[in-house]
Design a protein around this motif. Structure first.
Motif, short mmCIF file in Angstrom:
data_model
loop_
_atom_site.label_atom_id
_atom_site.label_comp_id
_atom_site.label_asym_id
_atom_site.label_seq_id
_atom_site.Cartn_x
_atom_site.Cartn_y
_atom_site.Cartn_z
N GLU A 38 0.83 -1.21 0.00
CA GLU A 38 0.00 0.00 0.00
C GLU A 38 0.86 1.26 0.00
O GLU A 38 0.54 2.24 -0.67
CB GLU A 38 -0.96 -0.02 1.19
CG GLU A 38 -2.07 -1.04 1.01
CD GLU A 38 -2.96 -1.20 2.23
OE1 GLU A 38 -2.51 -0.89 3.37
OE2 GLU A 38 -4.10 -1.66 2.05
N THR A 39 1.98 1.23 0.73
CA THR A 39 2.90 2.37 0.73
C THR A 39 3.52 2.54 -0.64
O THR A 39 3.61 3.64 -1.17
CB THR A 39 3.99 2.18 1.81
OG1 THR A 39 3.37 2.04 3.08
CG2 THR A 39 4.94 3.36 1.83
N TYR A 40 3.96 1.42 -1.24
CA TYR A 40 4.53 1.46 -2.59
C TYR A 40 3.52 2.05 -3.57
O TYR A 40 3.86 2.91 -4.38
CB TYR A 40 4.95 0.05 -3.03
CG TYR A 40 5.61 0.02 -4.39
CD1 TYR A 40 6.99 0.15 -4.49
CD2 TYR A 40 4.87 -0.13 -5.55
CE1 TYR A 40 7.62 0.13 -5.73
CE2 TYR A 40 5.49 -0.15 -6.80
CZ TYR A 40 6.86 -0.02 -6.87
OH TYR A 40 7.47 -0.03 -8.11
N GLN A 41 2.28 1.61 -3.48
CA GLN A 41 1.23 2.10 -4.38
C GLN A 41 1.01 3.60 -4.19
O GLN A 41 0.81 4.32 -5.17
CB GLN A 41 -0.07 1.33 -4.15
CG GLN A 41 -1.15 1.67 -5.15
CD GLN A 41 -2.43 0.91 -4.91
OE1 GLN A 41 -2.81 0.68 -3.77
NE2 GLN A 41 -3.08 0.50 -5.98
N SER A 42 1.06 4.08 -2.95
CA SER A 42 0.86 5.52 -2.72
C SER A 42 2.03 6.33 -3.27
O SER A 42 1.85 7.48 -3.68
CB SER A 42 0.67 5.81 -1.23
OG SER A 42 1.88 5.65 -0.51
N HIS A 43 3.24 5.75 -3.31
CA HIS A 43 4.40 6.45 -3.86
C HIS A 43 4.45 6.40 -5.39
O HIS A 43 5.13 7.21 -6.01
CB HIS A 43 5.69 5.84 -3.32
CG HIS A 43 5.91 6.08 -1.87
ND1 HIS A 43 6.88 5.43 -1.15
CD2 HIS A 43 5.26 6.87 -0.97
CE1 HIS A 43 6.84 5.82 0.11
NE2 HIS A 43 5.86 6.68 0.24
N HIS A 44 3.74 5.43 -5.98
CA HIS A 44 3.73 5.24 -7.44
C HIS A 44 2.28 5.09 -7.93
O HIS A 44 1.88 4.02 -8.38
CB HIS A 44 4.53 3.98 -7.82
CG HIS A 44 5.92 3.97 -7.27
ND1 HIS A 44 6.97 4.57 -7.91
CD2 HIS A 44 6.43 3.45 -6.12
CE1 HIS A 44 8.06 4.42 -7.19
NE2 HIS A 44 7.77 3.75 -6.10
N PRO A 45 1.49 6.17 -7.85
CA PRO A 45 0.06 6.07 -8.13
C PRO A 45 -0.30 5.66 -9.56
O PRO A 45 -1.33 5.03 -9.78
CB PRO A 45 -0.49 7.46 -7.83
CG PRO A 45 0.70 8.37 -7.88
CD PRO A 45 1.89 7.53 -7.51
N GLY A 46 0.51 5.95 -10.53
CA GLY A 46 0.18 5.60 -11.91
C GLY A 46 0.66 4.22 -12.33
O GLY A 46 0.39 3.78 -13.44
N LEU A 54 11.98 -6.83 -3.65
CA LEU A 54 13.11 -5.92 -3.60
C LEU A 54 12.68 -4.50 -3.95
O LEU A 54 13.14 -3.54 -3.32
CB LEU A 54 14.23 -6.38 -4.55
CG LEU A 54 15.48 -5.51 -4.57
CD1 LEU A 54 16.15 -5.49 -3.20
CD2 LEU A 54 16.46 -6.00 -5.62
N GLU A 55 11.81 -4.34 -4.93
CA GLU A 55 11.31 -3.00 -5.28
C GLU A 55 10.57 -2.37 -4.11
O GLU A 55 10.76 -1.18 -3.82
CB GLU A 55 10.40 -3.07 -6.51
CG GLU A 55 11.12 -3.36 -7.79
CD GLU A 55 10.19 -3.60 -8.95
OE1 GLU A 55 10.50 -3.10 -10.05
OE2 GLU A 55 9.16 -4.30 -8.78
N VAL A 56 9.76 -3.14 -3.42
CA VAL A 56 9.04 -2.62 -2.26
C VAL A 56 10.03 -2.26 -1.16
O VAL A 56 9.95 -1.19 -0.56
CB VAL A 56 7.99 -3.64 -1.75
CG1 VAL A 56 7.38 -3.18 -0.44
CG2 VAL A 56 6.90 -3.86 -2.79
N HIS A 57 10.98 -3.16 -0.89
CA HIS A 57 11.99 -2.92 0.14
C HIS A 57 12.76 -1.64 -0.14
O HIS A 57 12.95 -0.81 0.75
CB HIS A 57 12.94 -4.12 0.24
CG HIS A 57 14.12 -3.88 1.11
ND1 HIS A 57 14.03 -3.83 2.48
CD2 HIS A 57 15.43 -3.65 0.81
CE1 HIS A 57 15.23 -3.59 2.99
NE2 HIS A 57 16.09 -3.48 1.99
N CYS A 58 13.21 -1.47 -1.38
CA CYS A 58 14.00 -0.29 -1.74
C CYS A 58 13.16 0.99 -1.74
O CYS A 58 13.69 2.06 -1.45
CB CYS A 58 14.69 -0.50 -3.08
SG CYS A 58 16.02 -1.71 -2.99
#
Length: 72
Positions: A38-46, A54-58
């Motif tokens: 959910e945090t990853y999605q909020s940082h990359h909305p499109g 690894l992408e989520v971790h980074c």
């Protein structure tokens, strides 16, 4: 998974199952994974692709040694 939205929906479903069965370890796992997604999605909305772990971790820890990118 096909998309981040699908992954989040699946994790919510699995979290509910784990909580209903009383499996605390599994519930913690899915809760942590869900929070990261959910945090990853909020940082990359499109972006709709399902990120790797690894992408989520980074995304959450950009200064971690395994996330550093060096230019030559």
């Amino acid at each position: 998974m096909e998309s981040i939205e699908t992954h989040i929906a699946k994790d919510r479903e699995e979290l509910a199952k784990a909580q209903a069965s009383g499996d605390e370890a599994k519930a913690r796992h899915y809760a942590t994974e869900l929070e990261g997604l959910e945090t990853y999605q909020s940082h990359h909305p499109g972006e709709h692709k399902d990120p790797t772990s690894l992408e989520v971790h980074c995304d959450l820890n950009p200064d971690a040694p395994e996330c550093r990118v060096y230019d030559d």
